[in-house]
Design a protein around this motif. Structure first.
Motif, PDB file in Angstrom:
ATOM      1  N   GLY A  18      -3.231  -3.492   8.542  1.00  0.00           N
ATOM      2  CA  GLY A  18      -4.257  -2.963   7.644  1.00  0.00           C
ATOM      3  C   GLY A  18      -5.574  -2.676   8.333  1.00  0.00           C
ATOM      4  O   GLY A  18      -6.537  -2.303   7.679  1.00  0.00           O
ATOM      5  N   VAL A  19      -5.636  -2.853   9.663  1.00  0.00           N
ATOM      6  CA  VAL A  19      -6.875  -2.559  10.403  1.00  0.00           C
ATOM      7  C   VAL A  19      -6.574  -1.450  11.409  1.00  0.00           C
ATOM      8  O   VAL A  19      -5.588  -1.521  12.137  1.00  0.00           O
ATOM      9  N   ARG A  20      -7.401  -0.425  11.393  1.00  0.00           N
ATOM     10  CA  ARG A  20      -7.176   0.738  12.270  1.00  0.00           C
ATOM     11  C   ARG A  20      -8.463   1.135  12.963  1.00  0.00           C
ATOM     12  O   ARG A  20      -9.526   1.137  12.349  1.00  0.00           O
ATOM     13  N   HIS A  22     -10.603   4.151  14.316  1.00  0.00           N
ATOM     14  CA  HIS A  22     -10.632   5.550  13.868  1.00  0.00           C
ATOM     15  C   HIS A  22     -11.904   6.217  14.383  1.00  0.00           C
ATOM     16  O   HIS A  22     -12.979   5.613  14.339  1.00  0.00           O
ATOM     17  N   VAL A  31     -15.069   3.683  14.307  1.00  0.00           N
ATOM     18  CA  VAL A  31     -15.127   2.676  13.246  1.00  0.00           C
ATOM     19  C   VAL A  31     -13.799   1.923  13.201  1.00  0.00           C
ATOM     20  O   VAL A  31     -12.754   2.452  13.591  1.00  0.00           O
ATOM     21  N   LEU A  33     -11.393   0.568  10.417  1.00  0.00           N
ATOM     22  CA  LEU A  33     -11.136   0.683   8.984  1.00  0.00           C
ATOM     23  C   LEU A  33     -10.266  -0.497   8.576  1.00  0.00           C
ATOM     24  O   LEU A  33      -9.220  -0.755   9.183  1.00  0.00           O
ATOM     25  N   ALA A  34     -10.704  -1.211   7.548  1.00  0.00           N
ATOM     26  CA  ALA A  34      -9.992  -2.387   7.068  1.00  0.00           C
ATOM     27  C   ALA A  34     -10.051  -2.373   5.544  1.00  0.00           C
ATOM     28  O   ALA A  34     -10.798  -1.576   4.964  1.00  0.00           O
ATOM     29  N   PRO A  35      -9.279  -3.237   4.894  1.00  0.00           N
ATOM     30  CA  PRO A  35      -9.284  -3.233   3.435  1.00  0.00           C
ATOM     31  C   PRO A  35     -10.696  -3.354   2.847  1.00  0.00           C
ATOM     32  O   PRO A  35     -11.360  -4.371   3.055  1.00  0.00           O
ATOM     33  N   GLU A  36     -11.153  -2.337   2.158  1.00  0.00           N
ATOM     34  CA  GLU A  36     -12.467  -2.308   1.513  1.00  0.00           C
ATOM     35  C   GLU A  36     -13.614  -2.525   2.497  1.00  0.00           C
ATOM     36  O   GLU A  36     -14.703  -2.934   2.104  1.00  0.00           O
ATOM     37  N   ARG A  37     -13.361  -2.273   3.789  1.00  0.00           N
ATOM     38  CA  ARG A  37     -14.420  -2.479   4.783  1.00  0.00           C
ATOM     39  C   ARG A  37     -14.385  -1.381   5.825  1.00  0.00           C
ATOM     40  O   ARG A  37     -13.318  -0.890   6.190  1.00  0.00           O
ATOM     41  N   ILE A  38     -15.588  -1.035   6.302  1.00  0.00           N
ATOM     42  CA  ILE A  38     -15.718  -0.093   7.403  1.00  0.00           C
ATOM     43  C   ILE A  38     -16.689  -0.728   8.385  1.00  0.00           C
ATOM     44  O   ILE A  38     -17.807  -1.081   8.014  1.00  0.00           O
TER      45      ILE A  38
END
Lengths: 94, 365
Positions: A18-20, A22, A31, A33-38
């Motif tokens: 769930g973490v990318r 990008h 950045v 990108l994670a659940p509900e987080r940047i």
């Protein structure tokens, strides 16, 4: 795997499910990108994170960074270890 | 001046849903299946969103799995470079379909849960067997190594169990639990007398979350959607109107928030007629409350105006009768006492029945 208060680093670090990583081309920034987080990523950190793919060992990541920046390995190792420990504590890295 | 680009897009793919939760965030007037955007239009919307700087798309509904083209939509969003988050009830997603979504690039799953006990959970959802299917679905999600959040909307019937929701999330393998105090718009506003907890219940739930958070450190993130009827200051609704996110309805209308269509006189544009970037920058609804120029006193000269953006426009309309007024959740609002009185009156323990969305009204108690 991280568990409890254990923040020891994984042997072959990779971004958590769930973490990318990008490239945000609209803002010209890397950045996470994670659940509900940047999470904004500073330049050198991006070079570390894109090597955390679960195939390289921690030592290999440090070696490659030391070569990339032609810097003393001990200094690079300290920086990489600090950053990855912080990400493990935030469960962004496993 | 061009506004900075949004970060998130809520794509309400459909209003169809097998569940009928009494706090559903969909509007009272649900979009009919025949009026839903087709696959090609959604694909275009995702491409346009990524081009303009959106980073994350939340595929929601209704139940997004009610769309037969869900896998194609996930693939299109992913191929555009968007982080894809599926917000689901689990109904309609068997392990095979879930595996196809993962292969298409799905990044994260958010599963709703109604209560700890199946009978109570199914009663809230208005769907027998839903709870057990959700638990099975959660195991399928973690079995695929997909990132996973458990979302619990809390209200009078389940607010005593916030700690149990966190423990369940951990047991199911979630990395994150969202304890979302009911926000009273749409269906929840209609059901307020059946949902509103007492002040003591809310205080206890808030204290519980603060107490357990450190116990779950490094294992489970506990995020909170705060209750505002008993608050002293308003929430920063949507992170500010037209500032960070946009919603596209199943019919293609683009809204600054879920409930924006309740505000009379706002002109919404549709992705059927306009490019998404033009809607964000130029549509009257987005510009109506963007920035701070629209503010009245006491917001206009308030030190917190860039922190809470005057709170929620839809709540200002619903309670104060003026969408440009200060949110009544703020203690500086002349309607703050009214809001509190509604909460205290509606939290009075009594027999209650839910208006389940999309179903016949309950018999009077």
């Amino acid at each position: 795997m991280s568990n409890g208060a254990d923040t020891s680093l994984p042997a072959r670090p990779r971004l958590a499910p769930g973490v990318r990583l990008h490239f945000d081309k609209a803002r010209n920034d890397w950045v996470l990108l994670a659940p509900e987080r940047i999470i904004e990523i500073e330049g050198p950190a991006q070079e570390i994170l894109r090597r955390c793919d679960g195939s390289r060992t921690l030592d290999q990541v440090i070696d490659e960074l030391a070569a990339l920046y032609t810097a003393e390995r001990a200094i690079i190792a300290a920086d990489v270890t600090d950053m990855l420990a912080e990400l493990v504590a935030k469960r962004l890295l496993v | 001046m061009t506004p900075s680009a949004p970060l998130g897009l809520l794509a309400e793919l459909t209003h169809r849903c097998p569940l009928a939760c009494p706090y559903c965030s969909n509007p009272l007037a649900l979009v009919d299946r025949n009026d839903e955007l087709d696959t090609e239009t959604w694909v275009r919307v995702f491409h346009e969103a990524a081009e303009m700087g959106v980073l994350q798309v939340h595929l929601s509904g209704g139940e997004p799995a009610a769309r037969r083209d869900l896998t194609d939509l996930v693939a299109a969003a992913h191929d555009s470079g968007l982080y894809t988050n599926l917000i689901t009830s689990a109904i309609g997603l068997d392990p095979q379909r879930l595996a196809r979504l993962k292969a298409a690039g799905l990044d994260h799953v958010q599963l709703s849960i109604q209560d700890l006990d199946a009978a109570s959970a199914d009663r809230i959802a208005g769907y027998r067997g839903a709870h057990d299917r959700k638990l099975a679905f959660a195991r399928a999600v973690t079995g695929l190594d997909l990132a996973f959040t458990l979302n619990a909307v809390v209200h009078r019937a389940n607010i005593a169990r916030v700690a149990d929701f966190a423990e369940l999330a951990l047991t199911l393998g979630a990395g994150r639990v969202e304890i979302a105090h009911t926000q009273y718009y749409g269906w929840a506003l209609r059901n307020r007398a059946a949902l509103m907890p007492t002040r003591d219940q809310v205080t206890a739930a808030m204290e519980t979350v603060e107490r357990i958070r450190p116990l779950y450190a490094n294992r489970l993130a506990i995020d909170l959607v705060t209750p505002d009827y008993y608050a002293r200051r308003p929430k920063a609704c949507m992170g500010g109107w037209a500032r960070r996110t946009l919603n596209v309805t199943p019919a293609g209308r683009v809204l600054p928030c879920h409930a924006a269509e309740t505000i009379p006189g706002l002109e919404f544009w549709s992705v059927r007629d306009h490019a998404l970037a033009d809607i964000w920058a130029m549509s009257p609804a987005f510009n109506a409350f963007r920035g701070t120029d629209w503010m009245q006193e006491p917001c206009r000269s308030c030190a917190r105006r860039d922190l809470d953006f005057g709170g929620c426009r839809c709540q200002a309309l619903a309670i104060a009768g003026d969408a440009a007024a200060i949110d009544p959740a703020c203690e500086l609002s002349p309607h703050h006492a009214t809001l509190l009185a509604y909460a205290e009156q509606d939290s009075t323990p009594a027999d209650f029945a839910y208006f389940h969305r999309g179903r016949a009204a309950p018999a009077p108690a």
